[in-house]
Design an enzyme around this catalytic site. Structure first.
Site, PDB file in Angstrom:
ATOM      1  CG  ASN A 146      19.660  19.186 130.681  1.00 13.20           C
ATOM      2  OD1 ASN A 146      19.342  19.671 131.762  1.00 13.20           O
ATOM      3  ND2 ASN A 146      20.902  19.222 130.208  1.00 13.20           N
TER       4      ASN A 146
ATOM      5  CG  HIS B 269      32.490  14.687 127.718  1.00 13.50           C
ATOM      6  ND1 HIS B 269      31.352  15.384 128.021  1.00 13.50           N
ATOM      7  CD2 HIS B 269      32.129  13.782 126.777  1.00 13.50           C
ATOM      8  CE1 HIS B 269      30.345  14.919 127.303  1.00 13.50           C
ATOM      9  NE2 HIS B 269      30.793  13.933 126.544  1.00 13.50           N
TER      10      HIS B 269
ATOM     11  NE  ARG C 134      32.381  16.491 124.275  1.00 14.55           N
ATOM     12  CZ  ARG C 134      31.303  17.189 124.673  1.00 14.55           C
ATOM     13  NH1 ARG C 134      30.186  17.154 123.966  1.00 14.55           N
ATOM     14  NH2 ARG C 134      31.336  17.905 125.785  1.00 14.55           N
TER      15      ARG C 134
ATOM     16  CE1 TYR D 105      31.276  24.092 120.879  1.00 15.76           C
ATOM     17  CE2 TYR D 105      33.563  24.704 121.226  1.00 15.76           C
ATOM     18  CZ  TYR D 105      32.617  23.915 120.620  1.00 15.76           C
ATOM     19  OH  TYR D 105      33.007  22.943 119.791  1.00 15.76           O
TER      20      TYR D 105
ATOM     21  NE  ARG E  77      26.527  12.254 119.431  1.00 17.16           N
ATOM     22  CZ  ARG E  77      26.714  11.928 120.717  1.00 17.16           C
ATOM     23  NH1 ARG E  77      27.055  10.709 121.059  1.00 17.16           N
ATOM     24  NH2 ARG E  77      26.569  12.832 121.660  1.00 17.16           N
TER      25      ARG E  77
ATOM     26  CG  HIS F 136      23.284  12.418 123.782  1.00 12.74           C
ATOM     27  ND1 HIS F 136      22.241  13.196 124.217  1.00 12.74           N
ATOM     28  CD2 HIS F 136      24.395  13.161 123.953  1.00 12.74           C
ATOM     29  CE1 HIS F 136      22.700  14.371 124.631  1.00 12.74           C
ATOM     30  NE2 HIS F 136      24.010  14.378 124.482  1.00 12.74           N
TER      31      HIS F 136
ATOM     32  CG  ASP G  33      21.533  15.805 129.762  1.00 12.92           C
ATOM     33  OD1 ASP G  33      22.747  16.048 129.602  1.00 12.92           O
ATOM     34  OD2 ASP G  33      20.728  15.766 128.815  1.00 12.92           O
TER      35      ASP G  33
HETATM   36  O1  EZ4 Z   1      24.698  19.513 125.459  1.00 14.24           O
HETATM   37  O2  EZ4 Z   1      23.212  16.638 126.961  1.00 14.24           O
HETATM   38  O3  EZ4 Z   1      27.384  15.391 123.259  1.00 14.24           O
HETATM   39  N1  EZ4 Z   1      26.873  15.823 124.241  1.00 14.24           N
HETATM   40  C1  EZ4 Z   1      26.260  17.012 124.346  1.00 14.24           C
HETATM   41  C2  EZ4 Z   1      25.557  17.266 125.654  1.00 14.24           C
HETATM   42  C3  EZ4 Z   1      24.329  18.159 125.521  1.00 14.24           C
HETATM   43  C4  EZ4 Z   1      23.424  17.991 126.713  1.00 14.24           C
HETATM   44  C5  EZ4 Z   1      22.081  18.677 126.510  1.00 14.24           C
HETATM   45  O4  EZ4 Z   1      21.184  18.308 127.508  1.00 14.24           O
HETATM   46  O5  EZ4 Z   1      26.254  17.760 123.396  1.00 14.24           O
HETATM   47  O6  EZ4 Z   1      26.449  17.757 126.597  1.00 14.24           O
HETATM   48 CO    CO Z   2      26.804  16.621 121.560  1.00 15.50          CO
END
Ligand code: EZ4
Ligand code: CO
Length: 404
Positions: free
Chosen positions: A37, A122, A147, A159, A285, A314, A318
């Site tokens: 990203n 999220h 989350r 943020y 992660r 993760h 992206d």
């Molecule tokens: O900020 O993938 O847990 N997820 C994150 C993401 C990161 C982005 C960075 O490219 O923290 O949203």
């Molecule tokens: Co994160």
């Protein structure tokens, strides 16, 4: 069988993705994600200028040898660009191997260890009420893990959310440069426990709640936050502190029973070694696209398993549907599975990457197509040209550059 051609496809169906397509002389092909990203073109050059010429005419079945060749053979080891390039190649090779074996990839890894994969969604909002509403909306969709990210009073951006309309620096917007945000750790630390107090009131206790501190704290601040959040029984506190100095996590661990997740920016097993070996974290992660493909991920998760650390790939927007598919095959197999992040994709992204993986409420499954089951529609990809784009940067109130 020989590798005949490797194409590096860059497309932006809502955001930039770099996809590797390896074509063999027998017509079988495989694809892999190589997206970093905000630094996408660096990986494209790494692949096209340096990696692809070395792989033409090689045997695509020799995945481990190719991994080692690209890792050791470069002399310059590790780092996000190198490892994303290796990841794209590795994932495409596993796709080919599974297609040749006529099996879904998870079968090659050892078969399914579970019937479905718990994913977390999220939810975010500027005010506490907005976050609560967002969490309830995700619960309504069937998620059992969410989350939650909240705005801190006095600041414009929520943020840690790349797509939020943040601080007004219009010149940066016009020139398409990184957006700048403003941050105060003390205001954040005072606010966030109130958010989770409210969330427990609203969703009760039969729901996993997660929170991402996005690398913004020091170890002692993170220890304080972990303690303050203990009454709300988080599933985890993610990335409390940047992990270049992994020993800092000892301080957090010594002070709080809030579980800790770390590693979305890790690229290798060595990045993760200290925090896993010393049992300083609970969830690792790393994700297929940034940690060396299926080969890298499997090695890290196996290592983590002997230290009671569980997997938590993760999976933001992206991480493309290709890497998501590869992650899901690993998730279905990995004995020490924890959870899979899933933040969804635009319709155009789903269309451009037809995939066998499926979602059922808050659960995912890689599907039973042979290979990893994700493809790319190259005609559609041509319609979405690359657009330069950046993650935001972050400053303290006095202008000091801070971690985003
Ligand atoms: O900020 O993938 O847990 N997820 C994150 C993401 C990161 C982005 C960075 O490219 O923290 O949203
Ligand atoms: Co994160």
């Amino acid at each position: 069988m020989k590798i005949r051609e490797i194409r590096v496809i860059v497309a932006s169906p809502g955001r930039n993705f770099v996809t590797v397509k390896i074509v063999t002389d027998e017509g079988v092909y495989g694809i892999g994600d190589a997206t970093v990203n905000g630094r996408e073109k660096a990986v494209v050059s790494y692949l096209e200028d340096h990696v692809v010429p070395c792989l033409i005419d090689r045997d695509p079945m020799r995945i481990e040898d190719i991994w080692q060749y690209l890792y050791r053979g470069a002399y310059w080891r590790r780092g996000p660009i190198t490892m994303a390039a290796i990841s794209g190649i590795d994932t495409a090779l596993w796709d080919i191997k599974a297609k040749v074996a006529n099996m879904p990839l998870y079968q090659l890894l050892g078969g399914a260890s579970r019937t479905r994969i718990m994913a977390y969604a999220h939810a975010q909002g500027r005010t506490i009420e907005d976050v609560a509403e967002a969490v309830l909306a995700k619960k309504e969709l069937g998620y059992v893990a969410i989350r939650a990210q909240a705005g801190v009073p006095g600041f414009e951006s929520i943020y840690g959310i790349g797509s939020a309309r943040g601080a007004k620096n219009s010149s940066a917007r016009i020139k398409k440069l990184p957006r700048e945000e403003v941050w105060s750790t003390s205001k954040y630390l005072a606010h966030i426990p109130k958010v989770f107090e409210k969330l427990r009131d609203v969703v009760g206790w039969d729901m996993h709640l997660l929170h991402d501190a996005h690398h913004r704290l020091t170890p002692i601040e993170a220890a304080r936050l972990g303690k303050d959040l203990e009454p709300y029984r988080l599933f985890w506190l993610e990335d409390p502190v940047p992990a270049e100095l992994p020993e800092g996590y000892r301080t957090i661990r010594a002070h709080t029973t809030t579980p800790i997740a770390l590693g979305e920016v890790f690229n290798t097993i060595w990045d993760a070694r200290v925090v896993i070996e010393e049992q300083l974290i609970d969830y690792i992660r790393t994700t297929s696209v940034h940690a060396g493909g299926v080969t890298g991920l499997r090695r890290i998760f196996d290592f983590a398993s002997i230290y009671n650390v569980r997997s938590a790939c993760h999976g933001p927007t992206d991480v493309s549907p290709v890497a998501m598919g590869a992650n899901l095959h690993v998730d279905l197999w990995v004995p020490n599975f924890g959870i899979q992040e899933y933040s969804g994709y635009t319709e155009a992204t789903h269309e451009m990457f037809p995939h066998a993986w499926t979602q059922d409420g808050g659960f995912l499954h890689p599907g039973d197509a042979i290979g990893h089951g994700v493809d790319i529609d190259e005609n559609l990809a041509e319609k979405y040209p690359y657009k330069r784009s950046y993650l935001p940067v972050n400053r303290l109130e006095d202008g000091t550059l801070w971690h985003w």
